[in-house]
Design a protein around this motif. Structure first.
Motif, PDB file in Angstrom:
ATOM      1  N   SER A  65       2.412   1.765  11.051  1.00  0.00           N
ATOM      2  CA  SER A  65       2.650   3.140  10.609  1.00  0.00           C
ATOM      3  C   SER A  65       1.415   3.741   9.951  1.00  0.00           C
ATOM      4  N   ASN A  66       1.306   5.063  10.054  1.00  0.00           N
ATOM      5  CA  ASN A  66       0.207   5.772   9.403  1.00  0.00           C
ATOM      6  C   ASN A  66       0.224   5.552   7.898  1.00  0.00           C
ATOM      7  N   GLU A  67       1.424   5.447   7.322  1.00  0.00           N
ATOM      8  CA  GLU A  67       1.548   5.231   5.880  1.00  0.00           C
ATOM      9  C   GLU A  67       0.936   3.890   5.475  1.00  0.00           C
ATOM     10  N   LYS A  68       1.205   2.862   6.247  1.00  0.00           N
ATOM     11  CA  LYS A  68       0.668   1.538   5.931  1.00  0.00           C
ATOM     12  C   LYS A  68      -0.850   1.522   6.110  1.00  0.00           C
ATOM     13  N   ILE A  69      -1.333   2.138   7.173  1.00  0.00           N
ATOM     14  CA  ILE A  69      -2.777   2.211   7.402  1.00  0.00           C
ATOM     15  C   ILE A  69      -3.454   2.931   6.242  1.00  0.00           C
ATOM     16  N   ALA A  70      -2.860   4.042   5.815  1.00  0.00           N
ATOM     17  CA  ALA A  70      -3.441   4.833   4.730  1.00  0.00           C
ATOM     18  C   ALA A  70      -3.493   4.058   3.415  1.00  0.00           C
ATOM     19  N   LEU A  71      -2.579   3.115   3.236  1.00  0.00           N
ATOM     20  CA  LEU A  71      -2.519   2.385   1.967  1.00  0.00           C
ATOM     21  C   LEU A  71      -3.298   1.074   1.967  1.00  0.00           C
ATOM     22  N   ILE A  72      -3.974   0.752   3.056  1.00  0.00           N
ATOM     23  CA  ILE A  72      -4.777  -0.473   3.075  1.00  0.00           C
ATOM     24  C   ILE A  72      -5.816  -0.493   1.949  1.00  0.00           C
ATOM     25  N   PRO A  73      -6.476   0.607   1.618  1.00  0.00           N
ATOM     26  CA  PRO A  73      -7.433   0.544   0.515  1.00  0.00           C
ATOM     27  C   PRO A  73      -6.779   0.234  -0.842  1.00  0.00           C
TER      28      PRO A  73
END
Length: 149
Positions: A65-73
């Motif tokens: 999900s885009n949400e998970k990708i965005a929260l990798i940092p």
């Protein structure tokens, strides 16, 4: 940004050797989503636009999900979005990438060892090291991200 050198054209044998490590890691049994997340985290730390673009796309193609990708940092603040194994891999990626300042302490090794057996941990560390090498090539020679072409 203008590319300085197309290192793939200038040194194809060298790039092929590095690609061999990539093939090995892809056949290691580590989950593609885990590897891509680690690659993205390493690339974010190093500030490699080319690799950030590539691995973000790869994660989307893998169905992350885009949400998970965005929260990798900020994975450590993302609650249960990342499982324990993913968190361990991301923490290991950070300490190995920052080796000059962390020295990769025993507590980090012990923590990741709870989630990866010895073979997996060596393979994960090879993957992190490989991505650091790719980042250094792409940054040094100003490889342009696909989305910027």
């Amino acid at each position: 940004m203008t590319q300085r050198i197309n290192y793939q054209e200038v040194a194809p044998r060298g790039v092929k050797v590095l690609a061999g490590a990539h093939v090995y890691i892809n056949q290691s049994g580590l989950a593609p989503e885990l590897l891509a997340a680690v690659y993205l985290r390493v690339s974010l730390i190093n500030g490699c636009a080319y690799c950030i673009d590539m691995h973000s796309r790869e994660l989307r193609e893998l169905g992350v999900s885009n949400e998970k990708i965005a929260l990798i940092p900020a994975w450590h603040e993302a609650g249960q979005l990342f499982d324990a194994r993913e968190k361990a891999a991301l923490a290991w990626a950070e300490t190995v990438t920052h080796v000059s300042t962390t020295g990769v302490p025993n507590n980090e090794f012990e923590a990741v060892s709870q989630h990866f057996d010895e073979k997996e941990l060596v393979d994960l560390t090879i993957a992190i090291s490989m991505m650091n090498a790719y980042n250094r090539l792409a940054i040094s020679f100003r490889t342009v991200p696909a989305s910027a072409v």
